[in-house]
Scaffold this motif. Structure first.
Motif, mmCIF file in Angstrom:
data_model
loop_
_atom_site.group_PDB
_atom_site.id
_atom_site.type_symbol
_atom_site.label_atom_id
_atom_site.label_comp_id
_atom_site.label_asym_id
_atom_site.label_seq_id
_atom_site.Cartn_x
_atom_site.Cartn_y
_atom_site.Cartn_z
ATOM 1 N N GLU A 200 -8.414 -2.916 1.463
ATOM 2 C CA GLU A 200 -8.028 -1.323 0.973
ATOM 3 C C GLU A 200 -6.795 -0.896 0.187
ATOM 4 O O GLU A 200 -5.585 -2.003 0.324
ATOM 5 C CB GLU A 200 -7.598 -1.041 2.475
ATOM 6 N N ASP B 142 -4.802 1.927 0.536
ATOM 7 C CA ASP B 142 -4.740 2.347 1.875
ATOM 8 C C ASP B 142 -3.022 2.312 1.802
ATOM 9 O O ASP B 142 -3.310 1.678 2.150
ATOM 10 C CB ASP B 142 -5.348 3.610 2.483
ATOM 11 N N ASN B 143 -2.250 2.999 1.650
ATOM 12 C CA ASN B 143 -0.552 2.571 2.120
ATOM 13 C C ASN B 143 -0.553 1.217 1.650
ATOM 14 O O ASN B 143 -0.377 0.192 2.650
ATOM 15 C CB ASN B 143 -0.571 2.983 3.815
ATOM 16 N N GLU C 190 1.995 0.767 -0.029
ATOM 17 C CA GLU C 190 3.404 0.564 0.553
ATOM 18 C C GLU C 190 4.158 -0.718 1.410
ATOM 19 O O GLU C 190 5.127 -1.504 1.498
ATOM 20 C CB GLU C 190 4.618 1.544 0.422
ATOM 21 N N GLN C 191 3.360 0.519 2.989
ATOM 22 C CA GLN C 191 4.021 -0.782 4.007
ATOM 23 C C GLN C 191 2.833 -1.496 4.453
ATOM 24 O O GLN C 191 3.109 -2.441 4.720
ATOM 25 C CB GLN C 191 3.435 1.175 5.200
ATOM 26 N N ARG C 192 1.226 -1.734 3.833
ATOM 27 C CA ARG C 192 0.961 -3.086 4.033
ATOM 28 C C ARG C 192 1.585 -4.290 3.169
ATOM 29 O O ARG C 192 1.241 -4.876 4.104
ATOM 30 C CB ARG C 192 -0.861 -2.984 3.560
ATOM 31 N N THR D 34 8.337 -2.741 -0.100
ATOM 32 C CA THR D 34 9.786 -1.576 -0.028
ATOM 33 C C THR D 34 10.685 -2.710 0.460
ATOM 34 O O THR D 34 11.676 -2.832 -0.424
ATOM 35 C CB THR D 34 10.168 -0.689 1.053
ATOM 36 N N GLU E 298 2.746 -0.515 -8.004
ATOM 37 C CA GLU E 298 3.835 0.181 -6.857
ATOM 38 C C GLU E 298 5.340 -0.094 -7.407
ATOM 39 O O GLU E 298 6.610 -0.319 -6.305
ATOM 40 C CB GLU E 298 3.542 -0.375 -5.856
#
Length: 458
Positions: A24, A26-27, A29-31, A35, A67
């Motif tokens: 996946e 999608d997202n 940065e969070q998965r 950060t 990223e």
């Protein structure tokens, strides 16, 4: 001839169907905690960093690379194929580019390393209400003590580790991930109760342990190395409890301990990345073999397979130095059996109990100052009876006393090396015969693909 060959153009222009990737994007940065990674790199001021991915995440490695590059200016290198297992931090590959740190993605065995590491664990959603309902239906007694284990992919679920969830399940302990606590840690985890008080693993002997996750090497390591009343596996997918019993496995390992006692030549198979603990356990294995009159050789062949280890028929049994997540211990395809360092200790260190109801899968626990460390016994012993062959075997255990010339004389007759055995073979592999081979002119080689070369008839 056309019936046996195919035009090379067909092979080159053939269309292949590529299976859709389950990764996946999608997202990201969070998965994949982009950060947190950038903050960690800025805090420690690292300038050259390696990103280590398992095979299943290679497809998303470039996207994660981009990223991180958007948020911080740092030299990044992607490590795909690891030296041994993807769960281990590949510090050797990181040294090739003189990296300052490693960002490890995916499942981890949490073994120590000599380079700074930031671990990004996999993430999977979990319904804590359904898990709590299943546990309440099966364990209703107030006197039941539970210990909750959970897979690394559920570490991000705060509700699973909350005091409310723990206290609602009667008397319960829970294993938390903590890489800083060295003494009470086991496979990256330590035991706490609802108030956060830490407990040693020995406190779980009168508990029922439940592992939340899928069946695999991790839950197997816990079920054989952590003594408990009972072990259960709770798979969040089907929400069913499975009672875990490894009786047959223990019988197999006790048989291999007897095989180790019968062995004369023991191979110390190194399948672990460089580290201080690896050096210490290799040294300890050699000391145990020497104290028992066994010949030992260090074997390092990269990722071991049947063909590689078949080159050493002189070795009777292998003791493998690897991380606890390695599944080669149970492989029966090899021509010689493979045992754990703990099993070598049980076989050759008379200070160990011969009849045990637990196992030590992490060799780090056998080192000095750790939970399962015992001194090597150098006492003399005459004879013993093999439970495998039924024959009397002579244990040539030597004394540790200095100044005994009879010990040296006894050892001299047994001096033998694999190198000498290799010299007696008719085939010795590729040899560089410098000055013995005539120099020939350069010739044009074949052109094309193996399916059909240009100089082959149609």
């Amino acid at each position: 001839m056309s019936n046996f060959t195919t035009d090379g153009k067909i092979c080159i222009e053939r269309e292949l169907e590529v299976a859709k990737s389950e990764i996946e994007f999608d997202n990201l940065e969070q998965r994949y905690s982009v950060t947190e990674i950038c903050n960690w790199l800025k805090e420690h001021n690292f300038s050259k960093v390696c990103l280590q991915f398992p095979d299943e995440l290679i497809g998303v490695s470039a996207a994660i690379y981009q990223e991180i590059k958007k948020n911080i200016n740092v030299d990044l290198y992607i490590l795909g194929d690891t030296s041994y297992a993807s769960c281990c931090v590949d510090s050797v590959a990181a040294m090739h580019v003189q990296s300052d740190a490693v960002i490890h993605f995916g499942h981890s065995c949490f073994t120590k390393t000599n380079i700074p590491v930031f671990t990004v664990l996999p993430k999977r959603n979990l319904s804590t209400d359904a898990i709590e309902s299943v546990l309440r239906d099966h364990f209703k007694s107030d006197d039941t003590k539970l210990c909750l284990f959970y897979d690394a992919e559920y570490e991000h679920c705060k509700a699973l580790r909350s005091k409310t969830f723990i206290s609602s399940l009667l008397q319960q302990f829970c294993l938390f991930f903590d890489l800083d606590n060295i003494q009470t840690i086991i496979l990256g985890r330590l035991v706490k109760n609802e108030t956060g008080v830490e407990y040693p693993m020995e406190s779980l002997r009168d508990c029922i342990c439940i592992y939340i996750g899928s069946k695999g090497q991790t839950v197997f390591n816990f079920s054989v190395s952590v003594p408990a009343l009972k072990w259960f596996l709770l798979d969040p997918e089907d929400k069913k409890l499975e009672h875990l019993e490894e009786t047959i496995w223990f019988k197999r390992r006790r048989f291999l301990i007897e095989k180790c006692k019968d062995a004369n030549v023991i191979g110390i198979l190194v399948c672990k990345l460089a580290g201080e603990q690896t050096k210490q356990i290799v040294k300890r294995m050699k000391q145990i073999c020497k104290a028992n009159g066994k010949k030992s050789y260090i074997v390092s062949v990269g990722k071991p397979n049947v063909a590689k280890l078949a080159n050493f028929p002189e070795i009777d049994i292998y003791v493998m130095i690897a991380c606890p997540e390695n599944d080669l211990y149970n492989n029966r395809d090899f021509y010689r059996p493979i045992i754990y360092p703990f099993e070598l200790e049980v076989a050759l260190n008379s200070n160990r109990e011969q009849y045990y109801n637990y196992h030590v899968t992490d060799y780090d626990d056998l080192l000095p100052g750790k939970r399962h460390h015992l001194e090597i016994d150098h006492t003399k012993q005459a004879t013993d009876v093999s439970l495998v062959t039924g024959k009397i075997r002579e244990n040539k255990i030597h004394s540790n006393e200095e100044g005994g010339m009879e010990v040296a004389e006894k050892q001299n007759w047994a001096l033998e090396s694999i190198g000498q055995n290799l010299q007696e073979r008719s085939w010795k592999g590729l040899e560089q015969k410098f000055g013995e081979t005539d120099v020939k002119n350069v010739e044009e080689g074949r052109k094309g693909i193996p399916l059909q070369y240009s100089n082959e008839p149609e």
